[in-house]
Design an enzyme around this catalytic site. Sequence first.
Site, PDB file in Angstrom:
ATOM      1  CD  GLN A 439      21.836 -79.716  69.385  1.00 39.49           C
ATOM      2  OE1 GLN A 439      22.854 -79.212  68.937  1.00 39.49           O
ATOM      3  NE2 GLN A 439      21.826 -80.579  70.370  1.00 39.49           N
ATOM      4  CE  LYS A 458      21.609 -84.019  63.826  1.00 31.95           C
ATOM      5  NZ  LYS A 458      21.386 -84.804  65.059  1.00 31.95           N
ATOM      6  CG  ASP A 477      23.164 -82.905  68.195  1.00 32.63           C
ATOM      7  OD1 ASP A 477      22.949 -83.068  69.410  1.00 32.63           O
ATOM      8  OD2 ASP A 477      22.350 -83.224  67.306  1.00 32.63           O
ATOM      9  CG  LEU A 561      20.509 -91.221  52.690  1.00 34.12           C
ATOM     10  CD1 LEU A 561      20.838 -90.192  51.631  1.00 34.12           C
ATOM     11  CD2 LEU A 561      20.928 -92.609  52.219  1.00 34.12           C
ATOM     12  CG  LEU A 563      15.826 -92.887  57.856  1.00 32.09           C
ATOM     13  CD1 LEU A 563      15.275 -93.237  59.236  1.00 32.09           C
ATOM     14  CD2 LEU A 563      16.581 -94.081  57.299  1.00 32.09           C
ATOM     15  CG  ASP A 626      19.448 -85.626  74.284  1.00 35.33           C
ATOM     16  OD1 ASP A 626      18.562 -85.451  75.150  1.00 35.33           O
ATOM     17  OD2 ASP A 626      19.584 -84.887  73.298  1.00 35.33           O
ATOM     18  CD  GLU A 631      11.911 -90.010  65.121  1.00 35.37           C
ATOM     19  OE1 GLU A 631      12.917 -90.239  65.807  1.00 35.37           O
ATOM     20  OE2 GLU A 631      11.613 -88.881  64.695  1.00 35.37           O
ATOM     21  CG  ASP A 646      19.516 -86.748  67.836  1.00 32.75           C
ATOM     22  OD1 ASP A 646      20.705 -86.446  67.662  1.00 32.75           O
ATOM     23  OD2 ASP A 646      18.772 -86.168  68.643  1.00 32.75           O
TER      24      ASP A 646
HETATM   25  N1  LIG Z   1      17.959 -88.792  58.502  1.00 33.32           N
HETATM   26  C1  LIG Z   1      16.707 -88.539  58.859  1.00 33.32           C
HETATM   27  N2  LIG Z   1      15.687 -89.149  58.216  1.00 33.32           N
HETATM   28  C2  LIG Z   1      14.426 -88.892  58.566  1.00 33.32           C
HETATM   29  N3  LIG Z   1      14.080 -88.050  59.539  1.00 33.32           N
HETATM   30  C3  LIG Z   1      15.031 -87.420  60.209  1.00 33.32           C
HETATM   31  C4  LIG Z   1      16.401 -87.633  59.919  1.00 33.32           C
HETATM   32  N4  LIG Z   1      17.134 -86.880  60.755  1.00 33.32           N
HETATM   33  C5  LIG Z   1      16.264 -86.241  61.545  1.00 33.32           C
HETATM   34  N5  LIG Z   1      15.000 -86.544  61.225  1.00 33.32           N
HETATM   35  C6  LIG Z   1      13.811 -86.047  61.862  1.00 33.32           C
HETATM   36  O1  LIG Z   1      14.094 -84.840  62.521  1.00 33.32           O
HETATM   37  C7  LIG Z   1      13.929 -84.969  63.916  1.00 33.32           C
HETATM   38  C8  LIG Z   1      14.950 -84.165  64.634  1.00 33.32           C
HETATM   39  O2  LIG Z   1      16.224 -84.616  64.344  1.00 33.32           O
HETATM   40  P1  LIG Z   1      17.301 -84.702  65.487  1.00 33.32           P
HETATM   41  O3  LIG Z   1      16.767 -85.510  66.621  1.00 33.32           O
HETATM   42  O4  LIG Z   1      18.567 -85.162  64.867  1.00 33.32           O
HETATM   43  O5  LIG Z   1      17.413 -83.192  65.900  1.00 33.32           O
HETATM   44  P2  LIG Z   1      17.816 -82.554  67.286  1.00 33.32           P
HETATM   45  O6  LIG Z   1      18.009 -81.113  67.054  1.00 33.32           O
HETATM   46  O7  LIG Z   1      18.914 -83.325  67.896  1.00 33.32           O
HETATM   47  O8  LIG Z   1      16.496 -82.742  68.114  1.00 33.32           O
HETATM   48  P3  LIG Z   1      16.405 -82.822  69.701  1.00 33.32           P
HETATM   49  O9  LIG Z   1      16.868 -81.531  70.213  1.00 33.32           O
HETATM   50  O10 LIG Z   1      14.955 -83.087  69.906  1.00 33.32           O
HETATM   51  O11 LIG Z   1      17.286 -83.976  70.110  1.00 33.32           O
HETATM   52  C9  LIG Z   1      14.022 -86.457  64.167  1.00 33.32           C
HETATM   53  O12 LIG Z   1      13.358 -86.817  65.324  1.00 33.32           O
HETATM   54  C10 LIG Z   1      13.377 -87.022  62.912  1.00 33.32           C
HETATM   55  O13 LIG Z   1      11.976 -86.993  63.011  1.00 33.32           O
HETATM   56 MN   LIG Z   2      19.363 -84.361  69.571  1.00 35.43          MN
END
Ligand SMILES: Nc1ncnc2c1ncn2[C@@H]1O[C@H](COP(=O)(O)OP(=O)(O)OP(=O)(O)O)[C@@H](O)[C@H]1O
Ligand SMILES: [Mn+2]
Length: 745
Positions: A439, A458, A477, A561, A563, A626, A631, A646
């Site tokens: 996303q 986001k 999201d 934030l 990590l 979802d 991790e 997430d």
């Molecule tokens: N705050 C954070 N600190 C470290 N890594 C992060 C952080 N936020 C996201 N990530 C990394 O980015 C990846 C994708 O983030 P996120 O799951 O929020 O995106 P998404 O678009 O919802 O993905 P999906 O469609 O797969 O659910 C996470 O799995 C993680 O590896």
């Molecule tokens: Mn997601």
Amino acid sequence: LQQMAKSSAPHKPKNSAINASRLMKYSRARIFQRKAAYKVKKVKTPAKKSAEKAAAAAFVVKKIGGDKNGGERKVYKKTPKSLPTQVASRKVQLRPKKTFKKHVRRIRSNLAPGAVLILLAGRHKGKRVVLLKQLESGLLLVTGPRKLNGCPLRRVSQRYVIGTKTRIDISKVALPERLNDAYFRRQRSAKKSAASAGGSADIFAKSDAAYAVSAERREDQAAVDKALMGAIKASGDGPMLRSYLRSLFSIKSGQRPHAMPPRRRISGFNRRLLAYALAALLVFACLTVLNLSQLPASVANDASLVAKHDRESHSLGQSAHIAWRLQSNRLYEHRGHEGLPDFRPANSDQELRIRDLLDAGWPPAELYATTTNSSNFNKGFALEAGLHDSYVAMSSFAANNKERRLLPSNASQRILSQLERLTGQAAVSLVSEFPAGSQMKLLLQLDAGTGGASVVFKPRVYDRDRVMTGSVVAGRDRDNAEVVGYHLGRLLGFHRGPVASPRLLNLTAASLAATPRLRETFYRRLSDNRLCLWGVCRYCTGRRTGVCAGPDEVLEGVAVLMLPHRLALKRHRHPWARNYASNDAKAAWQLGENPCNSQLLSRLGPGVLLDLIDTSILDFLLGNADRHEFETAAGIGGQQLVVTLDNGKGLGNPYHDELSILAPLQQCCRLRTSTNSRLLALQGLLGAATQAALCRSGASSLPSSGPLLTLEHSAALDRRLDRVLRELDKCNRRLGPAAVLVSDD
Ligand SMILES: Nc1ncnc2c1ncn2[C@@H]1O[C@H](COP(=O)(O)OP(=O)(O)OP(=O)(O)O)[C@@H](O)[C@H]1O
Ligand SMILES: [Mn+2]
């Protein structure tokens, strides 16, 4: 009678328009026929021009002398070679002409006589000068005074000055009458004026007299300087002002001109500056005592004086400007805190229980402290030096600890609040696309002052009361789910998610600070000219998927934030992942398989399974179905702990409880004792406690789009918690509490 009636009948037009259009039923030619206009004889109107007059115009009669010459002759006028093709139009003057003389002279409000200005252009640029008055032409009359910094009586355009806050009372400084625009007009050299006057100047003459200051200027300068020095002395701040006026204005790297007025707080920069100033003064004093003082005056005065006097309120330089525009605390001010009223618990019993629950060390009086007041809000905003560094250290320490949290349980509320503020408000220096996930997200690199922190942004896509229907993972999201998830995780005692805060992003400034690839996706929506972007991601497919800022160019969302890299996150397929291939297709765990003892889980250790069960409770409460992957962070001795990244798919439908999310708890029937006791303590007030936690962090009252946690979702939290406890009861009855509850260590 009949005849009369006929003649008085209304005339019916022969032609008419076709249904209210301007198109007529019959053409002109057709009407010509129908009216029988061809029968009408054309009457020729006789030419009115008299022949006499025409003849008179054609020639003049001249008398001719001599007897045999006929006495007179007609001299015909020449016809002009070309005739005008158009009638000459008379020029109409619509409004009175505005000559320079008639222009309205405006002056910036901070440029009052006596103000100290900084010159930005010309021979004396960088000097601080005193404004004496505005002249007829609109130019400002200034002087150094010359005695202090060499800047004589001079005119300067207000465009080329910065006004400072420093004022000198010059009401007693009498200016000579003759100090007007003519006085300062450039003198033409004798040579030039003689030549242009048409005189017989010798063009080879060398006498290009050098410019010399006239006697009257000397006299006036001396008089004004004397009076001004008197005024400076009378101000009671004489020595300081004198050396201030002597010193040159300069900006060092890292110094932001707009940040110079210390607004309500002493920034880290100003604190450092004061420290330098004190050190410089100390050195200066020592040298004076030792009689070694060879330092130029400017070294000692610059730092201390800048701190005291320069309250320049103008920004220079674009990058600094961007950083300023992105500083969200100003945006909050700008929005005027039109958020929620503060949360109030329903009764005193509830209040007491919530207070017991919220972390120790938080002064109860501040629990419901108002966060809507901007001065309160800014208080303590100054980021602690090294805050982010200590966050990195703390989180890896905590992960290595048996506590299995991202922050130690004894981390003070103050540090958490500061981290929340840093996440939601620290200035942004770079905006780029975020590589992971599907996303739209932005990676915001925070100001260098935060020690290299960055956040994932986001954007808000839906209204807060939007109810998602259809598939349990439908929609995009929800930004508020990230913030609520973070606070809920803390309330449940997990604290395995990154800090998340609501954030406002100024899109105009963000577009300037964006990477080229991201910048290409900014656009203006045609319907209302709002600034939007669609970003770079798997689901980002042009304007259809874009998000738009509000009328104030501000985009709302959540900042999470990042990590620390040190946690060395590993990604695993979730044993209870759904089958995303089709809506009806079931995953193995839904078809009777029990993943509790799967290979992956036995490899990762029992702690990870208990973490996943904790997480499933958090997800069920939020309604987030979802969690397809999870991790883990590396802990002590190869131990892993689950990190809850997430929560975006939470808070979708407050009227539906998706029980399948609880499958890990139902199938494994195990739970940490600590989680169990937290759940029991929160029974009946989870919604209220979450509201209180949001309120405490200031998160609930900031964005203007409504509460982060609506009443419906708040009620859903309590309803779902009851459901979790019921499922737990079932396990207890089936296996006995001793088999279900697992002690933490
Ligand atoms: N705050 C954070 N600190 C470290 N890594 C992060 C952080 N936020 C996201 N990530 C990394 O980015 C990846 C994708 O983030 P996120 O799951 O929020 O995106 P998404 O678009 O919802 O993905 P999906 O469609 O797969 O659910 C996470 O799995 C993680 O590896
Ligand atoms: Mn997601």
